[in-house]
Write a protein that holds these residues in place. Sequence first.
Motif, PDB file in Angstrom:
ATOM      1  N   TYR A 185      -3.895  -3.814 -14.528  1.00  0.00           N
ATOM      2  CA  TYR A 185      -2.991  -3.633 -15.788  1.00  0.00           C
ATOM      3  C   TYR A 185      -3.607  -3.717 -16.911  1.00  0.00           C
ATOM      4  CZ  TYR A 185       0.416  -3.471 -11.935  1.00  0.00           C
ATOM      5  OH  TYR A 185       1.023  -3.390 -10.512  1.00  0.00           O
ATOM      6  N   ARG A 186      -3.592  -2.702 -17.766  1.00  0.00           N
ATOM      7  CA  ARG A 186      -4.361  -2.801 -19.099  1.00  0.00           C
ATOM      8  C   ARG A 186      -3.046  -3.305 -20.177  1.00  0.00           C
ATOM      9  NH1 ARG A 186      -6.473   2.949 -19.031  1.00  0.00           N
ATOM     10  NH2 ARG A 186      -5.001   3.899 -17.428  1.00  0.00           N
ATOM     11  N   ILE A 187      -2.776  -4.591 -19.835  1.00  0.00           N
ATOM     12  CA  ILE A 187      -2.015  -5.419 -20.631  1.00  0.00           C
ATOM     13  C   ILE A 187      -2.314  -6.794 -20.860  1.00  0.00           C
ATOM     14  CG2 ILE A 187       0.178  -4.054 -20.050  1.00  0.00           C
ATOM     15  CD1 ILE A 187       0.791  -6.315 -18.150  1.00  0.00           C
ATOM     16  N   GLY A 188      -1.953  -7.265 -22.204  1.00  0.00           N
ATOM     17  CA  GLY A 188      -2.634  -8.570 -22.317  1.00  0.00           C
ATOM     18  C   GLY A 188      -1.534  -9.245 -23.122  1.00  0.00           C
ATOM     19  N   GLY A 189      -1.929 -10.769 -23.414  1.00  0.00           N
ATOM     20  CA  GLY A 189      -1.090 -11.607 -23.999  1.00  0.00           C
ATOM     21  C   GLY A 189      -0.022 -12.110 -23.451  1.00  0.00           C
ATOM     22  N   ALA A 190       0.881 -12.971 -23.890  1.00  0.00           N
ATOM     23  CA  ALA A 190       2.281 -13.294 -23.631  1.00  0.00           C
ATOM     24  C   ALA A 190       3.125 -12.306 -22.545  1.00  0.00           C
ATOM     25  CB  ALA A 190       3.184 -14.311 -24.567  1.00  0.00           C
ATOM     26  N   GLN A 191       3.061 -11.042 -22.992  1.00  0.00           N
ATOM     27  CA  GLN A 191       3.744 -10.120 -22.222  1.00  0.00           C
ATOM     28  C   GLN A 191       3.159  -9.739 -21.008  1.00  0.00           C
ATOM     29  OE1 GLN A 191       2.139  -9.889 -25.278  1.00  0.00           O
ATOM     30  NE2 GLN A 191       0.972  -7.883 -25.340  1.00  0.00           N
ATOM     31  N   ALA A 192       1.918 -10.052 -20.991  1.00  0.00           N
ATOM     32  CA  ALA A 192       1.175  -9.819 -19.464  1.00  0.00           C
ATOM     33  C   ALA A 192       1.453 -10.967 -18.533  1.00  0.00           C
ATOM     34  CB  ALA A 192      -0.335  -9.559 -19.626  1.00  0.00           C
ATOM     35  N   ILE A 193       1.556 -12.023 -19.002  1.00  0.00           N
ATOM     36  CA  ILE A 193       1.862 -13.334 -18.319  1.00  0.00           C
ATOM     37  C   ILE A 193       3.457 -13.211 -17.830  1.00  0.00           C
ATOM     38  CG2 ILE A 193       2.063 -16.023 -18.150  1.00  0.00           C
ATOM     39  CD1 ILE A 193      -0.969 -14.770 -18.285  1.00  0.00           C
ATOM     40  N   ALA A 194       4.151 -12.691 -18.808  1.00  0.00           N
ATOM     41  CA  ALA A 194       5.727 -12.742 -18.389  1.00  0.00           C
ATOM     42  C   ALA A 194       5.886 -11.611 -17.524  1.00  0.00           C
ATOM     43  CB  ALA A 194       6.535 -12.161 -19.600  1.00  0.00           C
ATOM     44  N   ALA A 195       5.034 -10.353 -17.392  1.00  0.00           N
ATOM     45  CA  ALA A 195       5.334  -9.285 -16.463  1.00  0.00           C
ATOM     46  C   ALA A 195       4.849  -9.671 -15.276  1.00  0.00           C
ATOM     47  CB  ALA A 195       4.508  -7.946 -16.986  1.00  0.00           C
ATOM     48  N   LEU A 196       3.653 -10.486 -15.016  1.00  0.00           N
ATOM     49  CA  LEU A 196       3.185 -11.048 -13.802  1.00  0.00           C
ATOM     50  C   LEU A 196       4.220 -11.965 -13.066  1.00  0.00           C
ATOM     51  CD1 LEU A 196      -0.718 -11.417 -14.470  1.00  0.00           C
ATOM     52  CD2 LEU A 196       0.372  -9.844 -13.240  1.00  0.00           C
ATOM     53  N   ALA A 197       4.773 -12.995 -14.066  1.00  0.00           N
ATOM     54  CA  ALA A 197       5.626 -13.916 -13.393  1.00  0.00           C
ATOM     55  C   ALA A 197       7.130 -13.318 -13.168  1.00  0.00           C
ATOM     56  CB  ALA A 197       5.963 -15.116 -14.662  1.00  0.00           C
ATOM     57  N   TYR A 198       7.572 -12.727 -14.021  1.00  0.00           N
ATOM     58  CA  TYR A 198       8.915 -12.122 -13.686  1.00  0.00           C
ATOM     59  C   TYR A 198       8.947 -10.584 -13.160  1.00  0.00           C
ATOM     60  CZ  TYR A 198      10.394 -16.482 -15.913  1.00  0.00           C
ATOM     61  OH  TYR A 198      10.470 -17.669 -16.074  1.00  0.00           O
ATOM     62  N   GLY A 199       7.805  -9.986 -13.351  1.00  0.00           N
ATOM     63  CA  GLY A 199       7.882  -8.785 -12.750  1.00  0.00           C
ATOM     64  C   GLY A 199       8.756  -7.671 -13.863  1.00  0.00           C
TER      65      GLY A 199
END
Lengths: 433, 433
Positions: A185-199
Motif C-alpha cells: 500500500y502506498r500509504i504512510g504515517g499514523a494513518q497507515a498503522i491505523a489502517a493495518l491495525a483496524y482495517g
Amino acid sequence: MPVFLDTASPDFETAFADLLSAKREDSPDVDAVVAEIIADVRSRGDAAVIELTAKFDRLELTPDTLAFSAEEVTQAIATVSDEDRASLELAAARIRAYHERQMPQDQEWTDESGATLGWRWSAVSAAGLYVPGGLASYPSSVLMNAIPAKVAGVERLAIAVPTPDGQVNPLVLLAARLSGVDEIYRIGGAQAIAALAYGTETIAPVDKITGPGNAFVAAAKRRVFGKVGIDMIAGPSEILVIADKENDPDWIALDLLSQAEHDESAQSILITDDAGFGRAVAEAVDKRLETLERRAIAGASWRDYGAVIIVRDLDEAAALSNRIAPEHLELCVVDPVALSHQTIHAGAIFLGQYTPEAIGDYVGGPNHVLPTARSARFSSGLSVMDFLKRTTLSRMTPEALRAIGPAAEQLARSESLEAHGLSVGARLKRLNG
Amino acid sequence: MPVFLDTASPDFETAFADLLSAKREDSPDVDAVVAEIIADVRSRGDAAVIELTAKFDRLELTPDTLAFSAEEVTQAIATVSDEDRASLELAAARIRAYHERQMPQDQEWTDESGATLGWRWSAVSAAGLYVPGGLASYPSSVLMNAIPAKVAGVERLAIAVPTPDGQVNPLVLLAARLSGVDEIYRIGGAQAIAALAYGTETIAPVDKITGPGNAFVAAAKRRVFGKVGIDMIAGPSEILVIADKENDPDWIALDLLSQAEHDESAQSILITDDAGFGRAVAEAVDKRLETLERRAIAGASWRDYGAVIIVRDLDEAAALSNRIAPEHLELCVVDPVALSHQTIHAGAIFLGQYTPEAIGDYVGGPNHVLPTARSARFSSGLSVMDFLKRTTLSRMTPEALRAIGPAAEQLARSESLEAHGLSVGARLKRLNG
C-alpha cells in the motif's frame, strides 16, 4: 570531540554513568495528533486514509490505487540495475537461510502420571510491515522484516510505504517481491498503522505490525498495541567496538562512522586496552570526516555521543560492554570467540577484524533489527519468533487426573476458588465412585 | 442470562461481532498518579517507598525491614499445612519439568562462503516479580512466574508483595522459596514497580518485571517499559469450551464457572453442536450458582459476558474459536487431538473431558499466564523465553568477506550510506591488494 574516558581515572565511574544515562533522543509529543488520526481512520476508513495521504504525501489516491498493482511493481522493478538486483538476491538468500534455522520445534510427551503435555507453534495469520518513505526507505529493512515473517509462515504479509509526491524506491518494491510480500500500500504515517491495525473497506486488518518509522509511526504503534502485536520501538543506532592495537585504526574508524552516519543521535563507542591506538582511531575518524558524504550527520553524532574508553584489560572491556548492552558489538581482538563468551548482553556480535558491522546490515544473514538503548539486557533482535506464537497442550487420562487432581483441588481451596476445585472434584468423584 | 447465539440464525454475524468487541474492562485512568509515584521513588528512593507503604498498606517499614529476612520466611512457612505444602511441591515439580523442556538451543554453523554464523541465548541477569497482596495473592502465580525465570538461569530474582496491615500469605512465601526466589520485599503498587525498575539504596534495579497487578501496577509497568522489559498486561480471564453432547453438563458448567468466579469481567463461552446440550449446561450453571461461594462474582460474569453458541458442526466451532482466540480452550469432543489442529489461535488447549482447565491453573505443568483479549492471535503465554534473550553471532573469514562483501558495498551505495560501504571496501582493498 568525543569523550575520552580511562578506567584508571578516579572520576571514571561518574563519567561512565553519565555516558550510560545520556538521553540521545527527544521524541516530539505527537500523541494527541496520532490519536485523532487513528480515530478518523477507524470511523471513516478508506476516505480518511485517502484524505490524509493527499494532505501529507501530496498524492491523490482512490480505493483502487491504494495498493500497487502487480503490473506497477513489475514495471518499477525493471528499472533496477543488475548489480543492485544481484546484491539484493544474495542478501535475501542469506537472510532466508539464517532465519530458516530459527524455526522452533513443536513438542509433545507423556509423563509418568499419564498426562500428555506439549506445545505447538503457529504463525500469526496476517502481518503488516511499515517501510519509511523518502531517504530512510531502506530495501535492506524490507528484507529483514519480511523474510522472517514469510519463513515463519505468515499467510498474508502487507507492506505500507508512503510515496511522497508519488516517488517510490524501486529497490523497496524489488525487496518486497523477493521476500514474498502479498500486498503493498502506498500509504504512510499514523494513518497507515491505523489502517493495518483496524482495517478499512479496502485493507484487511492484520494481527501484527513491525518495522521502523518516525515519531508519528512510533506513537501510532504504541496506541494500537494490544489490538495487534507490535515489534520493539527502536531508538537511535549504536555500536560498541572492542579493539586491541592489532587493528588498522582506519578500519575501526570506518566501523564507528558507519553507525554515526545513520543519525545525529547515533552513538559509536570504542573500548581499547591501548591508549595510543585509541588516539589513532580518533585521528582516523577526524580524517575520514573531512570527506565523508554524510559528514554533517556523522560528525555531529561522533562529537556529541562518541566515546573512546581506555581499559586495563579485556576483562574490564567485557564488564563495561555488559553495562552498555550495545545493539551492535564488534570484537576486534586476537581471540574474539573467548571474549564473546563474556559479553553476554548485546544484540549482535561481530567477531574478528574481517567482520565489519555493515556486513550484518546487509548480507551476513542475522537480522539487523536489534534492541537499542540498553534493552539488549532483556530483549532480542527480530526473528521468526516475532511472527509465531505458542499454544500449550495438556491432556489428562483418568489415571493422570487421579494422580494430580487432588493437589489441584487442595490449591484451589487454599486460593478460595471453589469452582476450580469442584471442576476437578466432580470428575474425580465419578472416577472414584 | 448469558447470550444464546446460533450460527444458523440470520443475525448471527452481527451478534457474534458484538460478542467479540464487547469491552469487558474499564481501567481507571491512574496514569498521572502513577507518574508522580515513580518520580518520587526515583528521586527519594527508600524514603519514598517507605512513606508510600505506610500510606497505602498501613505498614511502617525501615530500610532494614523492606525485605523479609530468611528467618521470617522460615517462620511463616512453618505454619503451612502438610497438604498445602505437598500440593505446592507437586505443582512446582511439574511446572519445572515442563519449563525445562522449553530451554532453546544455541546454534553455530559455517556456511559455504566460509562465514561462521549462529546465535547464543543468555538469561536476563535480574528479574522482579510482582505478586498482588490480599485476596488475589495466589501462590500458584508465584510458581508460574518464578520457576520459568529460574529455569532460564536468572541469577537474581526479587519478589515484591504488598502486606497490607502486615498480613502475609504464608503460601506465597513457601511458593517463593520452592521456586528459588532470592529476595522478597513487602512493598506493592506503583512504588514497588518503580523500586524494581530504577532501584533504591536498598533494592538493586532489575532488568525485567513480570507478574499481575491492579490498575496502578499495570500503569507503572507500562511507564517503566523500555527501562526494563515487562510481560504482557493481562486482561480479565476467559475460557472457551467446545463440547459435544457426550459430556456431563455439570462438568462443563463447572469449567465455565471456574473462569467466571475469577472476576466479574471474566468471560466464559460454550460452543456446542447440540442445542439441547447447550441448554442443559446453562441449567447446570444456574444450579451451581445457587450454592457457589463466589456466586455474586461468577453470576455477574456469566450474566454479562457468558455465551452459548450453537454450531452446525465442529469445523464451524473451530473457525469461531480462531476468531475468538481464547486464553483457555477446552476441547471436550470425541477426537480432541484432531480438533486441536484446527484451533490454532489459543493460549492453552485442554484436550478431552478429563482435562478441566483448573488442572492447568495449578499442576498440569504448562504456564497459566496466558494471552487474553484475543491477543493469542499474536502472542504466547509466559515461558522461559521471557527471561532469555538471543545474541546473534557472525564471523567472516577473509574468503567470506571477499565472497559477500561486494554485495554489501553495492547495497550501501544504493542506500547512500557511504561509511557502511567503506568499512567493507577498505578491508577488501587490503585483501585484494
